[in-house]
Design an enzyme around this catalytic site. Structure first.
Site, PDB file in Angstrom:
ATOM      1  N   HIS A 126       0.877  -1.174   0.000  1.00  0.00           N
ATOM      2  CA  HIS A 126       0.000   0.000   0.000  1.00  0.00           C
ATOM      3  C   HIS A 126       0.910   1.219   0.000  1.00  0.00           C
ATOM      4  O   HIS A 126       1.551   1.550   1.003  1.00  0.00           O
ATOM      5  CB  HIS A 126      -0.920  -0.035   1.223  1.00  0.00           C
ATOM      6  CG  HIS A 126      -1.907  -1.155   1.165  1.00  0.00           C
ATOM      7  ND1 HIS A 126      -3.183  -1.006   0.671  1.00  0.00           N
ATOM      8  CD2 HIS A 126      -1.785  -2.460   1.510  1.00  0.00           C
ATOM      9  CE1 HIS A 126      -3.821  -2.159   0.715  1.00  0.00           C
ATOM     10  NE2 HIS A 126      -2.993  -3.065   1.226  1.00  0.00           N
ATOM     11  N   SER A 184      14.513  -3.220  11.979  1.00  0.00           N
ATOM     12  CA  SER A 184      15.547  -3.681  11.059  1.00  0.00           C
ATOM     13  C   SER A 184      16.200  -4.962  11.550  1.00  0.00           C
ATOM     14  O   SER A 184      16.602  -5.060  12.718  1.00  0.00           O
ATOM     15  CB  SER A 184      16.617  -2.597  10.894  1.00  0.00           C
ATOM     16  OG  SER A 184      17.725  -3.088  10.164  1.00  0.00           O
ATOM     17  N   GLN A 185      16.319  -5.932  10.666  1.00  0.00           N
ATOM     18  CA  GLN A 185      17.060  -7.153  10.997  1.00  0.00           C
ATOM     19  C   GLN A 185      18.561  -6.958  10.836  1.00  0.00           C
ATOM     20  O   GLN A 185      19.339  -7.832  11.205  1.00  0.00           O
ATOM     21  CB  GLN A 185      16.574  -8.310  10.117  1.00  0.00           C
ATOM     22  CG  GLN A 185      15.177  -8.775  10.444  1.00  0.00           C
ATOM     23  CD  GLN A 185      14.719  -9.920   9.550  1.00  0.00           C
ATOM     24  OE1 GLN A 185      15.179 -10.069   8.415  1.00  0.00           O
ATOM     25  NE2 GLN A 185      13.806 -10.725  10.061  1.00  0.00           N
ATOM     26  N   ARG A 186      18.974  -5.817  10.283  1.00  0.00           N
ATOM     27  CA  ARG A 186      20.398  -5.502  10.203  1.00  0.00           C
ATOM     28  C   ARG A 186      20.920  -5.036  11.547  1.00  0.00           C
ATOM     29  O   ARG A 186      22.047  -5.350  11.932  1.00  0.00           O
ATOM     30  CB  ARG A 186      20.647  -4.412   9.165  1.00  0.00           C
ATOM     31  CG  ARG A 186      20.422  -4.804   7.726  1.00  0.00           C
ATOM     32  CD  ARG A 186      20.766  -3.659   6.799  1.00  0.00           C
ATOM     33  NE  ARG A 186      22.192  -3.355   6.841  1.00  0.00           N
ATOM     34  CZ  ARG A 186      22.733  -2.192   6.447  1.00  0.00           C
ATOM     35  NH1 ARG A 186      21.943  -1.216   6.015  1.00  0.00           N
ATOM     36  NH2 ARG A 186      24.030  -1.995   6.495  1.00  0.00           N
ATOM     37  N   ARG A 225      -8.111   8.411   3.418  1.00  0.00           N
ATOM     38  CA  ARG A 225      -8.493   7.834   2.135  1.00  0.00           C
ATOM     39  C   ARG A 225      -7.720   6.549   1.874  1.00  0.00           C
ATOM     40  O   ARG A 225      -8.291   5.548   1.404  1.00  0.00           O
ATOM     41  CB  ARG A 225      -8.240   8.841   1.019  1.00  0.00           C
ATOM     42  CG  ARG A 225      -8.954   8.512  -0.292  1.00  0.00           C
ATOM     43  CD  ARG A 225      -8.630   9.561  -1.340  1.00  0.00           C
ATOM     44  NE  ARG A 225      -9.493   9.484  -2.507  1.00  0.00           N
ATOM     45  CZ  ARG A 225      -9.289  10.186  -3.614  1.00  0.00           C
ATOM     46  NH1 ARG A 225      -8.256  11.020  -3.699  1.00  0.00           N
ATOM     47  NH2 ARG A 225     -10.102  10.073  -4.632  1.00  0.00           N
ATOM     48  N   HIS A 261      -9.192   2.567   1.628  1.00  0.00           N
ATOM     49  CA  HIS A 261      -8.823   1.620   0.575  1.00  0.00           C
ATOM     50  C   HIS A 261      -8.191   0.362   1.179  1.00  0.00           C
ATOM     51  O   HIS A 261      -8.506  -0.770   0.759  1.00  0.00           O
ATOM     52  CB  HIS A 261      -7.848   2.282  -0.401  1.00  0.00           C
ATOM     53  CG  HIS A 261      -7.358   1.378  -1.481  1.00  0.00           C
ATOM     54  ND1 HIS A 261      -8.169   0.882  -2.480  1.00  0.00           N
ATOM     55  CD2 HIS A 261      -6.121   0.845  -1.705  1.00  0.00           C
ATOM     56  CE1 HIS A 261      -7.463   0.103  -3.273  1.00  0.00           C
ATOM     57  NE2 HIS A 261      -6.231   0.057  -2.838  1.00  0.00           N
ATOM     58  N   ARG A 281      -8.273  -5.328   2.739  1.00  0.00           N
ATOM     59  CA  ARG A 281      -7.713  -6.225   3.750  1.00  0.00           C
ATOM     60  C   ARG A 281      -8.718  -6.708   4.792  1.00  0.00           C
ATOM     61  O   ARG A 281      -8.412  -7.634   5.556  1.00  0.00           O
ATOM     62  CB  ARG A 281      -6.537  -5.531   4.447  1.00  0.00           C
ATOM     63  CG  ARG A 281      -5.412  -5.112   3.500  1.00  0.00           C
ATOM     64  CD  ARG A 281      -4.869  -6.273   2.690  1.00  0.00           C
ATOM     65  NE  ARG A 281      -3.723  -5.855   1.864  1.00  0.00           N
ATOM     66  CZ  ARG A 281      -2.993  -6.666   1.121  1.00  0.00           C
ATOM     67  NH1 ARG A 281      -3.286  -7.947   1.073  1.00  0.00           N
ATOM     68  NH2 ARG A 281      -1.987  -6.198   0.400  1.00  0.00           N
TER      69      ARG A 281
END
Length: 247
Positions: free
Chosen positions: A90, A99-101, A176, A180, A185
Site C-alpha cells: 500500500h 531492522s534485521q540488520r 483515504r 482503501h 484487507r
C-alpha cells in the site's frame, strides 16, 4: 523463540480531525474562505454533530479526496515478515519497520499460521524448524563475529531467517488510504494475518473518527454485493451477477 501475538496501538492522529475534514469538504462547495470559518469550528459554534452529518453525507456521494488531510499512525507488533510484505504494497503511506540488520534475532519470535497450529504434527514440525533456524542464525552470527564481521554479522546471518519471523512496524496512512486498505484487507479473501490486523486498526479508527470510518470495512459491506468474480466470492454477499440475474 516464543510465538508472538498480534498487537495494534493507535499512536496519534491529526488533531481536530472532524473540523479539518469538514473545512476541507466545505471549501469545495463554499464561496468564502474556510480559514475565516476555522475559529468558529474550533470554538464549537458549529455543532460537531452537524459537522459529522455533513461529512458523512458528502462521503456517501463518492467525494472522498478531502479526507486525505487527516492521517492516523499505528504501532503494530506480532506480525510476520510475510504480513509486512503485504502491508508495504500500500504505497500512499509511511512505514518504519524494525531492522534485521541492526536488531539481533538471537531469540527470534515467530508467528504460527492457524492452520498449522490446529494440526499437532504440523505444529510440532513447524516449531522444530523454528528452533533449527534460530540455532543456525546464532551459529552463523558467532562465526561471522569471530571472523571480524561483528558490525555486519546481523545483516549476513539474517539470510536464514524465515517469513514467519516476527516484526514490528509503525504505519501512517491518511484516511483515504486507510479506507482503501480496509476495503481490500478486511475482505474474507485477504490473508488471515493482515485481515486480523486490518480489523483491529478499523476498530480504533471507528472509535476515533466515526464520521468517516463508520463507512469502513470490506468493499462488499458498502456496496451490498460482492464485487469479486463468482469464483472468488465468499458467499457473505451475493455477487453483482447474482443480484442482477445475469447469466
Amino acid at each position: 523463540m516464543p510465538e508472538k501475538k498480534l498487537r495494534v496501538e493507535l499512536l496519534t492522529m491529526t488533531p481536530d480531525a472532524l473540523e479539518l475534514t469538514y473545512a476541507a469538504f466545505r471549501q469545495c462547495y463554499h464561496a468564502g474562505f474556510v480559514a475565516d470559518m476555522w475559529p468558529r469550528l474550533l470554538n464549537g459554534d458549529i455543532e460537531k454533530e452537524k459537522q459529522a452529518e455533513f461529512v458523512s453525507k458528502v462521503l456517501e456521494s463518492g467525494h472522498d479526496s478531502p479526507i486525505e488531510h487527516v492521517s492516523f499512525t499505528f504501532a503494530v507488533e506480532g506480525i510476520s515478515r510475510a504480513c509486512s510484505h503485504q502491508i508495504v504494497r500500500h504505497r500512499i503511506a509511511s512505514y518504519s519497520q524494525q531492522s534485521q540488520r541492526y536488531v539481533a534475532e538471537n531469540d527470534m519470535d515467530f508467528i504460527i499460521p492457524p492452520a498449522i497450529r490446529r494440526i499437532p504434527e504440523a505444529r510440532e514440525r513447524f516449531e522444530k524448524f523454528m528452533e533449527e533456524v534460530g540455532s543456525a542464525y546464532r551459529d552463523l552470527r558467532e562465526i561471522l563475529v569471530a571472523a571480524g564481521r561483528e558490525s555486519k554479522a546481523n545483516e549476513d546471518a539474517r539470510f536464514v531467517l524465515p517469513q514467519a519471523a516476527e516484526t514490528k512496524i509503525v504505519i501512517t496512512m491518511n484516511c483515504r488510504s486507510l479506507m482503501h486498505f480496509f476495503n481490500l484487507r478486511c475482505c474474507q479473501r485477504a490473508q488471515w494475518e493482515v485481515r486480523a490486523m486490518a480489523h483491529l486498526m478499523l476498530e480504533k479508527c471507528k472509535e476515533s473518527f466515526p464520521a468517516i470510518f463508520r463507512h469502513g470495512g470490506a468493499r462488499c459491506e458498502q456496496l451490498g454485493y460482492c464485487p469479486e468474480a463468482d469464483r472468488f466470492a465468499c458467499g457473505r454477499y451475493p455477487t453483482l451477477k447474482e443480484l442482477t440475474g445475469q447469466k
